[in-house]
Motif scaffolding. Structure first.
Motif, mmCIF file in Angstrom:
data_model
loop_
_atom_site.group_PDB
_atom_site.id
_atom_site.type_symbol
_atom_site.label_atom_id
_atom_site.label_comp_id
_atom_site.label_asym_id
_atom_site.label_seq_id
_atom_site.Cartn_x
_atom_site.Cartn_y
_atom_site.Cartn_z
ATOM 1 N N MET A 1 -11.489 3.969 -11.875
ATOM 2 C CA MET A 1 -11.543 4.927 -10.777
ATOM 3 C C MET A 1 -10.230 5.701 -10.650
ATOM 4 O O MET A 1 -10.232 6.904 -10.349
ATOM 5 C CB MET A 1 -11.847 4.197 -9.462
ATOM 6 N N GLU A 2 -9.113 5.026 -10.886
ATOM 7 C CA GLU A 2 -7.827 5.712 -10.839
ATOM 8 C C GLU A 2 -7.739 6.796 -11.910
ATOM 9 O O GLU A 2 -7.299 7.919 -11.637
ATOM 10 C CB GLU A 2 -6.700 4.691 -11.015
ATOM 11 N N LEU A 3 -8.149 6.457 -13.117
ATOM 12 C CA LEU A 3 -8.126 7.446 -14.189
ATOM 13 C C LEU A 3 -9.071 8.607 -13.897
ATOM 14 O O LEU A 3 -8.746 9.777 -14.144
ATOM 15 C CB LEU A 3 -8.497 6.787 -15.522
ATOM 16 N N PHE A 4 -10.244 8.286 -13.367
ATOM 17 C CA PHE A 4 -11.205 9.334 -13.014
ATOM 18 C C PHE A 4 -10.639 10.247 -11.936
ATOM 19 O O PHE A 4 -10.781 11.477 -11.992
ATOM 20 C CB PHE A 4 -12.512 8.700 -12.540
ATOM 21 N N TRP A 5 -9.955 9.677 -10.965
ATOM 22 C CA TRP A 5 -9.363 10.459 -9.884
ATOM 23 C C TRP A 5 -8.291 11.401 -10.427
ATOM 24 O O TRP A 5 -8.161 12.547 -9.988
ATOM 25 C CB TRP A 5 -8.784 9.507 -8.847
ATOM 26 N N LEU A 6 -7.497 10.928 -11.383
ATOM 27 C CA LEU A 6 -6.479 11.779 -11.991
ATOM 28 C C LEU A 6 -7.105 12.927 -12.772
ATOM 29 O O LEU A 6 -6.630 14.069 -12.703
ATOM 30 C CB LEU A 6 -5.585 10.952 -12.916
ATOM 31 N N VAL A 7 -8.149 12.642 -13.523
ATOM 32 C CA VAL A 7 -8.833 13.695 -14.285
ATOM 33 C C VAL A 7 -9.392 14.751 -13.349
ATOM 34 O O VAL A 7 -9.302 15.956 -13.618
ATOM 35 C CB VAL A 7 -9.940 13.087 -15.163
ATOM 36 N N CYS A 8 -9.940 14.324 -12.219
ATOM 37 C CA CYS A 8 -10.476 15.282 -11.240
ATOM 38 C C CYS A 8 -9.370 16.196 -10.712
ATOM 39 O O CYS A 8 -9.565 17.410 -10.568
ATOM 40 C CB CYS A 8 -11.137 14.533 -10.083
ATOM 41 N N HIS A 9 -8.204 15.631 -10.430
ATOM 42 C CA HIS A 9 -7.089 16.454 -9.950
ATOM 43 C C HIS A 9 -6.614 17.418 -11.030
ATOM 44 O O HIS A 9 -6.270 18.577 -10.732
ATOM 45 C CB HIS A 9 -5.933 15.566 -9.500
ATOM 46 N N ALA A 10 -6.552 16.945 -12.267
ATOM 47 C CA ALA A 10 -6.116 17.820 -13.352
ATOM 48 C C ALA A 10 -7.071 19.000 -13.515
ATOM 49 O O ALA A 10 -6.642 20.151 -13.658
ATOM 50 C CB ALA A 10 -6.007 17.029 -14.650
ATOM 51 N N LEU A 11 -8.367 18.729 -13.484
ATOM 52 C CA LEU A 11 -9.358 19.806 -13.609
ATOM 53 C C LEU A 11 -9.283 20.750 -12.412
ATOM 54 O O LEU A 11 -9.397 21.978 -12.564
ATOM 55 C CB LEU A 11 -10.763 19.204 -13.728
ATOM 56 N N GLU B 1 0.816 -1.201 0.000
ATOM 57 C CA GLU B 1 0.000 0.000 0.000
ATOM 58 C C GLU B 1 0.862 1.269 0.000
ATOM 59 O O GLU B 1 0.474 2.297 -0.565
ATOM 60 C CB GLU B 1 -0.931 0.020 1.218
ATOM 61 N N VAL B 2 2.032 1.203 0.639
ATOM 62 C CA VAL B 2 2.921 2.371 0.678
ATOM 63 C C VAL B 2 3.426 2.691 -0.719
ATOM 64 O O VAL B 2 3.425 3.850 -1.162
ATOM 65 C CB VAL B 2 4.093 2.114 1.643
ATOM 66 N N ILE B 3 3.863 1.675 -1.426
ATOM 67 C CA ILE B 3 4.366 1.878 -2.783
ATOM 68 C C ILE B 3 3.250 2.350 -3.697
ATOM 69 O O ILE B 3 3.423 3.283 -4.501
ATOM 70 C CB ILE B 3 4.985 0.570 -3.311
ATOM 71 N N ALA B 4 2.079 1.704 -3.594
ATOM 72 C CA ALA B 4 0.949 2.100 -4.444
ATOM 73 C C ALA B 4 0.507 3.524 -4.144
ATOM 74 O O ALA B 4 0.167 4.285 -5.065
ATOM 75 C CB ALA B 4 -0.215 1.122 -4.234
ATOM 76 N N GLY B 5 0.511 3.903 -2.872
ATOM 77 C CA GLY B 5 0.109 5.263 -2.517
ATOM 78 C C GLY B 5 1.074 6.305 -3.051
ATOM 79 O O GLY B 5 0.648 7.334 -3.598
ATOM 80 N N LEU B 6 2.384 6.052 -2.925
ATOM 81 C CA LEU B 6 3.372 6.999 -3.436
ATOM 82 C C LEU B 6 3.324 7.073 -4.953
ATOM 83 O O LEU B 6 3.456 8.156 -5.542
ATOM 84 C CB LEU B 6 4.768 6.590 -2.967
ATOM 85 N N ASN B 7 3.110 5.919 -5.603
ATOM 86 C CA ASN B 7 2.987 5.913 -7.061
ATOM 87 C C ASN B 7 1.790 6.730 -7.513
ATOM 88 O O ASN B 7 1.869 7.490 -8.494
ATOM 89 C CB ASN B 7 2.871 4.468 -7.554
ATOM 90 N N MET B 8 0.692 6.606 -6.786
ATOM 91 C CA MET B 8 -0.501 7.365 -7.143
ATOM 92 C C MET B 8 -0.280 8.854 -6.906
ATOM 93 O O MET B 8 -0.746 9.703 -7.689
ATOM 94 C CB MET B 8 -1.702 6.877 -6.323
ATOM 95 N N GLN B 9 0.442 9.215 -5.863
ATOM 96 C CA GLN B 9 0.734 10.620 -5.615
ATOM 97 C C GLN B 9 1.589 11.204 -6.737
ATOM 98 O O GLN B 9 1.411 12.369 -7.118
ATOM 99 C CB GLN B 9 1.440 10.789 -4.264
ATOM 100 N N TYR B 10 2.511 10.396 -7.264
ATOM 101 C CA TYR B 10 3.288 10.875 -8.407
ATOM 102 C C TYR B 10 2.377 11.176 -9.585
ATOM 103 O O TYR B 10 2.490 12.232 -10.223
ATOM 104 C CB TYR B 10 4.332 9.832 -8.826
ATOM 105 N N TRP B 11 1.463 10.251 -9.884
ATOM 106 C CA TRP B 11 0.576 10.459 -11.033
ATOM 107 C C TRP B 11 -0.376 11.632 -10.789
ATOM 108 O O TRP B 11 -0.769 12.328 -11.734
ATOM 109 C CB TRP B 11 -0.200 9.189 -11.341
#
Length: 573
Positions: free
Chosen positions: A176-186, A101-111
């Motif tokens: 859901m991951e892609l949707f979450w990224l789009v929300c952050h970009a907007l 979960e630590v690696i996945a969380g940091l990877n998601m924060q990068y994206w």
């Protein structure tokens, strides 16, 4: 052709190119897609910055006059910090029991930060497309530019999708991951426009991009935990798509405190309107401007009441419900201090003594002495070294909390100054105005924030697993020692300038680089004596110091914000 190449690769861009190349060179195969995305992000930032040079379309954002746009540097800095942390984590992974979960969380924060910056680049590109008189010698015709921009977006999205597809075994979470990224970009696209509109002429596009990316990441994490609690998503793997990571108690307290202070202006505005509705006073705008009236005093008291309610009731309730933090923050802080009272209270007394002595001394000097303001400001950089180095060596966890408390105090004082809150508003403004420079304005004074965050962010980012002992010192070394020595030596003895239009000298940069290396040679044995296992390679350290020193020499951006993050990224490799 040579002139065009020289214009394309100016000093700042060349240093950013070296920075990105060094980080990508250290990337392992496990982060291949993230490396490709960072490369595409850097290319996009470079092309947008070049196109913006000859265009008037981005002037509507009302950036700080007299500085370059800084789009490339602002685009790559925060994603590269997260990417360097991924490289560091992948390096120490075989020797440590790290939860997935630590690696996945940091990877998601990068994206998240990468997508936020990419979204802002799209916003700038759309603004440039509307410019009728773009005169940049590198600007493509609109049809070609549109085709390339579309291809660039497709490539970036494809790389992002492949990265998630390789690491996700569930189609629902992939979407859901892609949707979450789009929300952050907007959100980043909206936030950067709000920042530049609310604080005109206070920041460049690159600085605003860095701020918006950081705030989107921060509030996204707050929203992630809140949504997780609302929908009772108790399984940690379910939360990876929102970049969910586990924080220490100190980090949770700081997060709650910062959330309350960021929400305070909105809460205060609502309370103020309600107060006026009940009392049938004048409009809040007039009320705030009338600093000497009875209404202004009442307005000030209302702010203090709102601040007290926010920090003693609302935020503790959020911490209790959302973060499962079942102790009141005030009680927790008292308990935290009492666990090692002698060292921590002694450190507090030392900090108070240094602050009082320096504030009184330097403020009197600023009023009566002929010392130039640029040198006077550097004294505070040295004060940061005196205050933070002992704490970082012997009480690093306590320093995390102290950084958060100092940031909270700075935010409250800036609100008091800007809103002219009785009785401190005028006094705070008078004191802060004695140390401002061309990057500050009446609307917002950023120098003290940038110095504090420049020292604090590398320490906060290094919390947890860290095999590079100098990484937490990145801000203190680069700002407190390197930047100070570069400014003092360059100002007093500098002759050879890096450019015809700039003020930075080769002598100053050499002094800054040499002083940081000398400080590291002293600091590393000191850290070894306290039990740190040293793994910092001198060649890598030399490259990191040189690149950050060159960035200080060439950049026209807020160096207190960018140089510590760049230096920290390089020290993590």
């Amino acid at each position: 052709m040579a002139a065009a190449a020289a214009e394309l690769f100016n000093g700042e861009r060349t240093v950013v190119f070296l920075f990105i190349s060094r980080v990508l060179f250290a990337a392992p195969v496990s982060v291949f897609y993230e490396a490709v995305a960072l490369f595409l992000l850097a290319v996009g930032g470079l092309l947008v910055e070049i196109s913006a040079e000859g265009s008037t379309a981005l002037r509507r954002f009302k950036t700080r006059p007299g500085a370059s746009s800084g789009i490339l540097l602002g685009t790559v800095t925060l994603p590269t910090v997260m990417f360097s942390r991924l490289i560091q984590l992948s390096r120490v992974l075989p020797d440590n029991d790290i939860a997935p979960e630590v690696i996945a969380g940091l990877n998601m924060q990068y994206w998240i930060v990468s997508a936020s910056c990419f979204g802002v680049l799209i916003l700038f590109s759309l603004a440039l497309q509307d410019s009728p008189n773009n005169t940049s010698s590198f600007h493509l015709r609109s049809s070609q530019d549109s085709k390339y921009g579309l291809l660039h977006i497709v490539l970036y999205v494809a790389v992002c999708c492949m990265s998630f597809a390789m690491k996700s075994d569930n189609g629902w979470f992939f979407l859901m991951e892609l949707f979450w990224l789009v929300c952050h970009a907007l959100a980043a696209m909206v936030l950067i426009q709000h920042i530049l509109k609310a604080f005109p002429a206070c920041a460049t596009l690159g600085e605003a991009l860095l701020i918006s990316g950081g705030l989107v990441l921060y509030f996204g994490d707050v929203l992630a935990h809140t949504l997780a609690k609302i929908f009772m998503l108790a399984i940690s793997s379910t939360l990876n798509f929102v970049g969910y990571v586990t924080y220490s108690e100190v980090a949770i307290v700081i997060q709650g405190m910062m959330l309350g202070l960021f929400l305070l202006p909105k809460f205060y505005k609502i309370a103020l309107r309600g107060w006026f509705y009940l009392k049938s006073f004048r409009k809040p705008e007039h009320f705030l401007a009338d600093g000497g009236s009875k209404a202004a005093v009442q307005n000030s008291i209302l702010l203090y009441v709102c601040l007290s309610i926010m920090l003693t009731l609302l935020i503790p309730a959020w911490l209790h419900i959302v973060r499962d933090f079942h102790v009141h923050p005030v009680v927790w802080v008292i308990t935290f201090l009492s666990t090692d009272p002698l060292k921590r209270l002694t450190l507090c007394l030392y900090w108070i003594s240094v602050i009082c002595a320096s504030v009184l001394r330097f403020y009197n000097i600023s009023k009566h002495s002929k010392i130039e303001r640029i040198l006077l400001r550097k004294y505070y950089h040295l004060i940061a070294v005196l205050m933070f180095v002992p704490a970082l060596v012997y009480q690093p966890t306590f320093l995390d909390l102290a950084f958060g408390a100092a940031l909270a105090v700075f935010l409250v004082l800036e609100m008091i100054r800007v809103w002219k809150i009785w009785p401190l508003g005028h006094l705070v403004h008078q004191f802060m105005n004695a140390f401002t420079d061309h990057r500050d304005s009446e609307i917002l004074i950023v120098s003290h924030f940038s110095l504090l965050l420049g020292c604090a962010l590398p320490k906060w980012l290094s919390s947890g697993l860290n095999d590079r002992p100098l990484a937490p010192f990145a801000g203190i070394l680069s700002l407190g020692i390197g930047d100070t020595m570069a400014s003092v030596v360059g100002h007093k003895y500098g002759v050879l300038r890096w450019s015809k239009t700039g003020k930075k000298t080769i002598e100053g940069t050499a002094a800054g680089i040499t002083s940081v290396l000398a400080a590291c040679s002293i600091l590393l044995p000191l850290l070894a004596s306290t039990g740190y296992i040293l793994s910092q390679h001198w060649l890598s350290l030399l490259v990191a110091v040189i690149i950050s020193g060159l960035l200080e020499a060439y950049t026209a951006q807020l160096d207190n914000a960018f140089i510590p993050l760049v230096f920290h990224s390089l020290l993590c490799l």
